[in-house]
Enzyme design. Structure first.
Site, PDB file in Angstrom:
ATOM      1  N   HIS A 272      36.292  33.333  45.253  1.00 19.46           N
ATOM      2  CA  HIS A 272      34.977  33.902  44.894  1.00 19.46           C
ATOM      3  C   HIS A 272      34.810  35.223  45.631  1.00 19.46           C
ATOM      4  O   HIS A 272      35.229  35.368  46.772  1.00 19.46           O
ATOM      5  CB  HIS A 272      33.839  32.943  45.305  1.00 19.46           C
ATOM      6  CG  HIS A 272      32.557  33.234  44.595  1.00 19.46           C
ATOM      7  ND1 HIS A 272      31.682  34.190  45.027  1.00 19.46           N
ATOM      8  CD2 HIS A 272      32.028  32.710  43.465  1.00 19.46           C
ATOM      9  CE1 HIS A 272      30.650  34.247  44.210  1.00 19.46           C
ATOM     10  NE2 HIS A 272      30.830  33.362  43.246  1.00 19.46           N
ATOM     11  N   ASP A 329      32.920  26.564  39.163  1.00 21.87           N
ATOM     12  CA  ASP A 329      33.608  26.201  37.911  1.00 21.87           C
ATOM     13  C   ASP A 329      34.670  25.120  38.091  1.00 21.87           C
ATOM     14  O   ASP A 329      35.204  24.616  37.105  1.00 21.87           O
ATOM     15  CB  ASP A 329      34.257  27.459  37.318  1.00 21.87           C
ATOM     16  CG  ASP A 329      33.204  28.456  36.868  1.00 21.87           C
ATOM     17  OD1 ASP A 329      33.288  29.635  37.256  1.00 21.87           O
ATOM     18  OD2 ASP A 329      32.270  28.040  36.170  1.00 21.87           O
TER      19      ASP A 329
HETATM   20  C1  SDX Z   1      32.072  32.730  38.726  1.00 23.98           C
HETATM   21  O1  SDX Z   1      30.130  36.530  41.214  1.00 23.98           O
HETATM   22  C2  SDX Z   1      29.632  35.375  40.996  1.00 23.98           C
HETATM   23  O2  SDX Z   1      28.670  34.962  41.633  1.00 23.98           O
HETATM   24  C3  SDX Z   1      30.263  34.574  39.879  1.00 23.98           C
HETATM   25  C4  SDX Z   1      29.781  33.142  39.729  1.00 23.98           C
HETATM   26  C5  SDX Z   1      28.355  33.074  39.242  1.00 23.98           C
HETATM   27  O3  SDX Z   1      27.684  32.060  39.508  1.00 23.98           O
HETATM   28  O4  SDX Z   1      27.931  33.999  38.516  1.00 23.98           O
HETATM   29  O5  SDX Z   1      29.892  32.448  40.961  1.00 23.98           O
HETATM   30  C6  SDX Z   1      30.612  32.393  38.677  1.00 23.98           C
HETATM   31  O6  SDX Z   1      32.500  33.603  38.015  1.00 23.98           O
HETATM   32  C7  SDX Z   1      32.954  32.015  39.710  1.00 23.98           C
HETATM   33  C8  SDX Z   1      34.433  32.549  39.730  1.00 23.98           C
HETATM   34  C9  SDX Z   1      35.169  31.918  38.553  1.00 23.98           C
HETATM   35  N1  SDX Z   1      36.517  32.517  38.389  1.00 23.98           N
HETATM   36  C10 SDX Z   1      37.635  31.814  38.722  1.00 23.98           C
HETATM   37  O7  SDX Z   1      37.641  30.696  39.203  1.00 23.98           O
HETATM   38  C11 SDX Z   1      38.936  32.552  38.373  1.00 23.98           C
HETATM   39  C12 SDX Z   1      39.941  32.389  39.524  1.00 23.98           C
HETATM   40  N2  SDX Z   1      39.468  33.149  40.662  1.00 23.98           N
HETATM   41  C13 SDX Z   1      39.896  34.494  40.816  1.00 23.98           C
HETATM   42  O8  SDX Z   1      40.356  35.171  39.714  1.00 23.98           O
HETATM   43  C14 SDX Z   1      39.192  35.292  41.908  1.00 23.98           C
HETATM   44  O9  SDX Z   1      39.097  34.492  42.994  1.00 23.98           O
HETATM   45  C15 SDX Z   1      37.822  35.875  41.589  1.00 23.98           C
HETATM   46  C16 SDX Z   1      37.845  36.692  40.335  1.00 23.98           C
HETATM   47  C17 SDX Z   1      36.815  34.799  41.452  1.00 23.98           C
HETATM   48  C18 SDX Z   1      37.425  36.763  42.780  1.00 23.98           C
HETATM   49  O10 SDX Z   1      38.325  37.796  42.791  1.00 23.98           O
HETATM   50  P1  SDX Z   1      38.288  38.930  43.945  1.00 23.98           P
HETATM   51  O11 SDX Z   1      37.176  38.726  44.885  1.00 23.98           O
HETATM   52  O12 SDX Z   1      38.421  40.253  43.252  1.00 23.98           O
HETATM   53  O13 SDX Z   1      39.569  38.601  44.758  1.00 23.98           O
HETATM   54  P2  SDX Z   1      40.988  39.216  44.438  1.00 23.98           P
HETATM   55  O14 SDX Z   1      41.314  39.049  42.991  1.00 23.98           O
HETATM   56  O15 SDX Z   1      41.025  40.584  45.025  1.00 23.98           O
HETATM   57  O16 SDX Z   1      41.919  38.223  45.274  1.00 23.98           O
HETATM   58  C19 SDX Z   1      42.076  38.386  46.678  1.00 23.98           C
HETATM   59  C20 SDX Z   1      43.402  37.696  46.985  1.00 23.98           C
HETATM   60  C21 SDX Z   1      44.552  38.218  46.098  1.00 23.98           C
HETATM   61  O17 SDX Z   1      45.750  38.010  46.825  1.00 23.98           O
HETATM   62  P3  SDX Z   1      46.401  39.266  47.647  1.00 23.98           P
HETATM   63  O18 SDX Z   1      46.407  40.450  46.697  1.00 23.98           O
HETATM   64  O19 SDX Z   1      45.459  39.463  48.829  1.00 23.98           O
HETATM   65  O20 SDX Z   1      47.774  38.796  48.030  1.00 23.98           O
HETATM   66  O21 SDX Z   1      43.283  36.280  46.696  1.00 23.98           O
HETATM   67  C22 SDX Z   1      44.173  35.952  45.640  1.00 23.98           C
HETATM   68  C23 SDX Z   1      44.542  37.254  44.927  1.00 23.98           C
HETATM   69  O22 SDX Z   1      45.831  37.141  44.321  1.00 23.98           O
HETATM   70  N3  SDX Z   1      43.446  35.035  44.759  1.00 23.98           N
HETATM   71  C24 SDX Z   1      43.964  33.950  44.186  1.00 23.98           C
HETATM   72  C25 SDX Z   1      42.902  33.355  43.480  1.00 23.98           C
HETATM   73  N4  SDX Z   1      41.801  34.094  43.640  1.00 23.98           N
HETATM   74  C26 SDX Z   1      42.136  35.130  44.417  1.00 23.98           C
HETATM   75  N5  SDX Z   1      45.205  33.431  44.207  1.00 23.98           N
HETATM   76  C27 SDX Z   1      45.396  32.294  43.500  1.00 23.98           C
HETATM   77  N6  SDX Z   1      44.422  31.648  42.810  1.00 23.98           N
HETATM   78  C28 SDX Z   1      43.161  32.167  42.764  1.00 23.98           C
HETATM   79  N7  SDX Z   1      42.211  31.524  42.080  1.00 23.98           N
END
Ligand code: SDX
Length: 393
Positions: A272, A329
């Site tokens: 998140h 989620d």
């Molecule tokens: C919602 O914003 C809100 O409030 C949203 C929400 C709401 O109520 O409105 O809470 C609802 O959208 C919840 C989120 C649902 N999405 C997911 O579950 C999809 C999976 N999660 C990710 O795609 C990710 O965690 C996000 C999109 C939620 C957040 O992305 P960020 O903050 O941009 O983080 P990032 O993509 O920059 O990741 C940081 C690191 C990366 O690794 P490095 O580059 O540092 O090596 O964490 C890793 C990412 O690869 N990472 C994950 C991961 N999420 C982040 N690795 C594996 N699995 C994951 N789920």
């Protein structure tokens, strides 16, 4: 210098507005609507009461709540001509695409919403209409997917019971709505009702800042929510868990895939932008999963896989270092499925829950007379060039 440089761009930590609606503390895992902790609202309130709180800022008195519910029930019907739109969608088209189109089309039937300087009473009426008609549209999208006749709203029911009546009711007989399902639906909708400046809410605010009407603004929010990185994650989680189940439930293999930079697979429902601790909503939903599945006598194998995935991930350095925890989620789809909804309806249910938050934030943006949103950029393109005739290129 021209050419893209690796900058940490995007709305990742932008103070885009000021708001008195929802407070998050990502480090402590705190979520409050108008100052009330989500844990108390989820266990003590109802979705329609939380909608009132978010939109008008205070918990309603009994009379205020009764008037609000009655006012909404007067506006649950949609124009009969809207039914033609449902016939236009291919039968397997995604419910979120239908919802976004149908909500925007409401502006065609209520042209008064197009007025820029709506009076407070006109604005309030468009809010009531948006709330009232959304539940009908969502349930009719589901009915259409089954090839079943639409069920009309019944004013004797409260908001959530009415939605369940239109969704699971039949033309041929009155069905009893299980109170366990009504209570579970209220809890899920409360937990999704607002979340400060997330992607879809920021979309609603910026579209509304051009003085676009409430239906077009909410329709834009629905489109933003559809993405699998946002609200679409609840559908993607179940699809992921089903895949792991078919693969023999080998959670270690899938955790390894999620960590592999060469693999595009992500653990859906994990991570998140704001919560760097547990998402308080995930905690509530996880507990509710056991409770509801037991009451409904359902034994869903994917719940066990989800729990195992969470347990393994939370001990794994990759997830610990990046502060990746289950978000709202991760477990919600397991309950939606137990309540009888198909996977492609999950994000539409997220939209139904988020509607009061979108409305409250849109209303706040208008009350603050916020300027039209127009961010700037860092230009990294070509600087000065002369036109070259096509024969000389
Ligand atoms: C919602 O914003 C809100 O409030 C949203 C929400 C709401 O109520 O409105 O809470 C609802 O959208 C919840 C989120 C649902 N999405 C997911 O579950 C999809 C999976 N999660 C990710 O795609 C990710 O965690 C996000 C999109 C939620 C957040 O992305 P960020 O903050 O941009 O983080 P990032 O993509 O920059 O990741 C940081 C690191 C990366 O690794 P490095 O580059 O540092 O090596 O964490 C890793 C990412 O690869 N990472 C994950 C991961 N999420 C982040 N690795 C594996 N699995 C994951 N789920």
């Amino acid at each position: 210098q021209t050419g893209y440089v690796t900058l940490d761009i995007g709305y990742k930590n932008t103070g885009a507005t000021q708001s008195a609606i929802t407070f998050l503390d990502g480090e402590l895992g705190v979520l409050k609507y108008r100052g009330y902790p989500i844990e108390q609202l989820a266990s003590k309130s109802s979705f329609i009461e939380v909608a009132y709180l978010l939109i008008y800022g205070e918990l309603p008195t009994e009379k205020q709540l009764a008037d609000f519910q009655l006012h909404i029930s007067r506006h649950t019907l949609v124009h009969e001509d809207m039914k033609k739109f449902f016939d236009g969608f291919p039968s397997k088209s995604h419910p979120m695409g239908q919802l976004s189109s149908l909500v925007c089309s409401l502006s065609a039937f209520y042209p008064e919403s197009l007025k820029s300087n709506q009076s407070e009473a006109e604005l309030d009426l468009s809010i009531i209409k948006m709330l009232g008609k959304m539940a009908t549209i969502v349930s009719w999208i589901y009915k259409k997917s089954l090839g079943h006749p639409f069920i009309y709203p019944r004013n004797k029911y409260d908001y959530v019971t009415n939605f369940l009546h239109m969704t699971f009711g039949q033309r041929t007989e009155e069905i009893e709505i299980d109170p366990v399902i009504v209570s579970a639906m209220n809890t899920l909708l409360i937990l999704h009702a607002d979340h400060e400046q997330n992607c879809s809410t920021s979309t609603v605010r910026i579209v509304g800042s051009s003085e676009s009407n409430i239906y077009a603004s909410v329709s834009a929010g629905i489109s933003a929510l559809w993405g699998p990185l946002h609200g679409g994650a609840n559908q993607a989680v179940i699809e992921m868990l089903e895949k792991i189940k078919e693969d023999g439930g080998d959670t270690d293999k899938w955790i390894k895939k999620a960590k592999d930079k060469n693999d595009t697979f992500r653990l859906m429902g994990f991570g998140h932008r704001v919560y760097k601790n547990f998402d308080p909503r995930a905690k509530i939903i996880k507990k509710a999963c056991d409770d509801i599945l037991e009451k409904l006598g359902i034994d869903d194998e994917v719940l066990e896989i989800a729990k195992k995935l969470e347990e393994v991930a939370l001990k794994d350095n990759y997830f610990i270092e990046r502060k990746l925890y289950p978000n709202v989620d991760f477990y919600s789809g397991i309950i939606y499925r137990a309540l009888g909804f198909p996977t492609d309806m999950f994000t539409v249910l997220f939209a139904l829950g988020r509607l009061p938050g979108w409305i409250a934030q849109w209303k706040e943006m208008k009350e603050h007379k916020e300027p039209i949103g127009r961010p700037r950029q860092i230009y990294v393109g070509k600087v000065n060039r002369e036109y070259v005739d096509i024969k000389s290129r």
